[in-house]
Design a protein around this motif. Structure first.
Motif, short mmCIF file in Angstrom:
data_model
loop_
_atom_site.label_atom_id
_atom_site.label_comp_id
_atom_site.label_asym_id
_atom_site.label_seq_id
_atom_site.Cartn_x
_atom_site.Cartn_y
_atom_site.Cartn_z
N VAL A 61 0.86 -1.19 0.00
CA VAL A 61 0.00 0.00 0.00
C VAL A 61 0.89 1.23 0.00
CG1 VAL A 61 -1.72 1.29 1.30
CG2 VAL A 61 -1.89 -1.20 1.15
N MET A 62 0.72 2.08 -1.02
CA MET A 62 1.61 3.21 -1.26
C MET A 62 0.84 4.53 -1.37
SD MET A 62 3.90 1.63 -4.39
CE MET A 62 5.05 3.02 -4.32
N ALA A 63 1.46 5.59 -0.87
CA ALA A 63 0.98 6.95 -1.11
C ALA A 63 2.17 7.89 -1.11
CB ALA A 63 -0.04 7.37 -0.07
N HIS A 64 1.92 9.12 -1.59
CA HIS A 64 3.03 10.05 -1.79
C HIS A 64 3.28 10.92 -0.55
CE1 HIS A 64 6.04 11.85 -4.24
NE2 HIS A 64 5.53 11.41 -5.36
N GLY A 65 4.22 11.81 -0.70
CA GLY A 65 4.61 12.70 0.38
C GLY A 65 3.87 14.02 0.34
N PHE A 66 4.57 15.09 0.61
CA PHE A 66 3.99 16.42 0.83
C PHE A 66 3.36 16.94 -0.46
CE2 PHE A 66 3.85 20.85 1.98
CZ PHE A 66 3.74 20.86 3.37
N CYS A 67 2.02 16.91 -0.53
CA CYS A 67 1.24 17.42 -1.67
C CYS A 67 1.37 16.58 -2.93
CB CYS A 67 1.60 18.88 -2.00
SG CYS A 67 1.19 20.04 -0.69
N GLY A 68 2.07 15.46 -2.90
CA GLY A 68 2.23 14.64 -4.08
C GLY A 68 0.98 13.86 -4.42
N THR A 69 0.91 13.36 -5.66
CA THR A 69 -0.21 12.54 -6.09
C THR A 69 0.32 11.19 -6.57
OG1 THR A 69 -0.30 13.07 -8.45
CG2 THR A 69 -1.26 14.68 -6.92
N ARG A 70 -0.59 10.28 -6.87
CA ARG A 70 -0.21 8.93 -7.26
C ARG A 70 0.55 8.89 -8.59
NH1 ARG A 70 -5.96 6.41 -9.50
NH2 ARG A 70 -6.65 8.32 -10.55
N ASP A 71 0.48 9.94 -9.39
CA ASP A 71 1.16 9.95 -10.69
C ASP A 71 2.57 10.53 -10.63
OD1 ASP A 71 -0.92 8.94 -12.54
OD2 ASP A 71 -2.04 10.67 -11.80
N ASP A 72 3.02 10.97 -9.48
CA ASP A 72 4.27 11.72 -9.38
C ASP A 72 5.42 10.84 -8.89
OD1 ASP A 72 2.77 13.94 -10.12
OD2 ASP A 72 2.27 14.41 -8.05
N GLY A 73 6.08 10.17 -9.85
CA GLY A 73 7.28 9.41 -9.54
C GLY A 73 7.05 8.06 -8.91
N LEU A 74 5.80 7.69 -8.59
CA LEU A 74 5.55 6.44 -7.89
C LEU A 74 5.15 5.27 -8.78
CD1 LEU A 74 3.88 7.52 -4.53
CD2 LEU A 74 6.29 7.43 -5.19
N GLY A 90 6.10 4.25 2.13
CA GLY A 90 5.94 5.70 2.13
C GLY A 90 7.25 6.39 1.80
N SER A 91 7.15 7.59 1.26
CA SER A 91 8.33 8.37 0.90
C SER A 91 8.14 9.82 1.35
CB SER A 91 8.54 8.32 -0.62
OG SER A 91 9.74 8.95 -1.00
N SER A 92 9.21 10.40 1.88
CA SER A 92 9.17 11.78 2.34
C SER A 92 8.11 11.92 3.45
CB SER A 92 8.90 12.73 1.16
OG SER A 92 9.14 14.07 1.52
N PHE A 93 7.10 12.78 3.29
CA PHE A 93 6.12 12.97 4.36
C PHE A 93 5.38 11.67 4.67
CE2 PHE A 93 2.69 15.74 6.32
CZ PHE A 93 3.52 16.30 7.27
N SER A 94 5.05 10.89 3.63
CA SER A 94 4.37 9.62 3.88
C SER A 94 5.32 8.58 4.47
CB SER A 94 3.73 9.07 2.61
OG SER A 94 4.69 8.72 1.65
N GLY A 95 6.63 8.79 4.33
CA GLY A 95 7.59 7.92 4.99
C GLY A 95 7.47 8.00 6.50
N GLY A 96 7.03 9.15 7.00
CA GLY A 96 6.71 9.27 8.42
C GLY A 96 5.35 8.68 8.74
N HIS A 97 4.38 8.91 7.84
CA HIS A 97 3.04 8.38 8.07
C HIS A 97 3.06 6.86 8.28
CE1 HIS A 97 1.48 12.22 7.25
NE2 HIS A 97 1.01 12.06 6.03
N VAL A 98 3.84 6.15 7.46
CA VAL A 98 3.79 4.68 7.55
C VAL A 98 4.31 4.18 8.89
CG1 VAL A 98 3.82 4.31 5.06
CG2 VAL A 98 5.99 4.42 6.30
N LEU A 99 5.22 4.93 9.52
CA LEU A 99 5.68 4.54 10.85
C LEU A 99 4.54 4.66 11.85
CD1 LEU A 99 9.14 6.37 10.94
CD2 LEU A 99 8.67 4.00 10.25
N ALA A 100 3.80 5.76 11.77
CA ALA A 100 2.69 5.98 12.71
C ALA A 100 1.56 4.99 12.46
CB ALA A 100 2.18 7.42 12.57
#
Length: 298
Positions: free
Chosen positions: A33-46, A110-120
């Motif tokens: 299960v994946m999502a982006h970081g700060f203001c990113g969307t599913r089409d941005d590099g993922l 998760g990556s960047s901001f979502s890299g923190g989310h996945v820990l929580a």
């Protein structure tokens, strides 16, 4: 391989836009299960990550948060930490009910901001099988030290005004997510603008904006401290030259985790997206740590 399926997943009364990638093996397969970081969307590099995981035998669900991209939710560009974590939980619960997915082998990425989310999120769901956290945001205090005082003050003032206007039912006061050095924006390191713009997809619904009220909560967000609660395997990919999410707190988070692993890369924050070795390292990690029945190499 077949193209990703474009679908909608319910979350707290809204609909999350998601891409579903399925491997050839009918399963039941592990699911990432994946999502982006700060203001990113599913089409941005993922999508390249999702395709690499699918080709290695994993189901992948790549989604947009509420208020962003192709997902529903008003007002637009509302970056709410709690809501984004709720969206991860919603997608995980949805995935556990799907045919062809092993409900006990769900992985958070998760990556960047979502890299923190996945820990929580993983700290609140011990059933998660593994976590991958890439160039993660783990500590607001360290991140704020990288922000010029003038910028931090201006964003805080905008945040207060935005919150007051929100209580009056007015549209959000938006602030830029990225800018050049000296601009008033959340990320203004020398590589921020070119790095972010390099990963924005051609069909992306990305907007360089977020509701400024986030700045009233941002200083208190320290998801790296949740790593000590993780019992599942954790891979942390840290960029040694990261000027957006400083590597120091990230390294500490990896060491706090009972089964944490740290991989280092000689990059700034956005360079990691373009290195295929990173994807290979993450797939190797998954093959090592997932329970019996992990996918075989394609």
């Amino acid at each position: 391989m077949t193209a990703a399926q474009d679908l909608r997943i319910p979350s707290r009364g809204e609909q999350l836009a998601a891409y579903l990638y399925r491997p050839r093996d009918p399963g039941p397969s592990p699911c990432i299960v994946m999502a982006h970081g700060f203001c990113g969307t599913r089409d941005d590099g993922l999508p390249p990550y999702a395709e690499a995981f699918r080709d290695a035998g994993y189901v992948v669900v790549l989604f947009d948060y509420r208020h962003f991209g192709a997902s529903t939710g008003r007002p637009r560009q509302l970056l709410d930490i709690r809501r984004q974590q709720q969206d991860y939980h919603s997608v995980v619960e949805w995935a556990r009910r799907q045919d062809g997915i092993d409900p006990d082998r769900i992985v958070l990425w998760g990556s960047s901001f979502s890299g923190g989310h996945v820990l929580a999120v993983a700290a609140d769901d011990p059933r998660i099988a593994a976590v991958i956290s890439q160039a993660p945001f783990t500590d607001s205090i360290a991140a704020l030290r990288q922000v010029p005082l003038r910028t931090a003050a201006a964003l805080t003032v905008d945040g207060v005004r935005d919150q007051l206007e929100a209580w009056r039912g007015r549209p959000p006061r938006l602030a830029p997510a990225i800018g050049d050095p000296g601009d008033i924006a959340a990320m203004t390191s020398p590589g921020a603008r070119p790095g972010y713009e390099a990963i924005v997809g051609g069909d992306s619904l990305w907007r360089n904006a977020f509701a400024a009220r986030l700045m009233l909560r941002f200083p208190f967000y320290r998801p790296g401290r949740k790593a000590s609660r993780l019992q599942m395997p954790l891979l942390v990919c840290v960029c040694d030259n990261d000027t957006t999410t400083p590597p120091g707190p990230t390294e500490k988070a990896a060491h706090r985790a009972l089964r944490g692993e740290l991989r280092r890369y000689p990059y700034d924050h956005f360079d990691i997206y373009s290195d295929p070795q990173v994807k290979t390292d993450q797939i190797d990690f998954l093959r090592r740590v997932l329970p019996e029945g992990a996918p075989r190499p394609a």
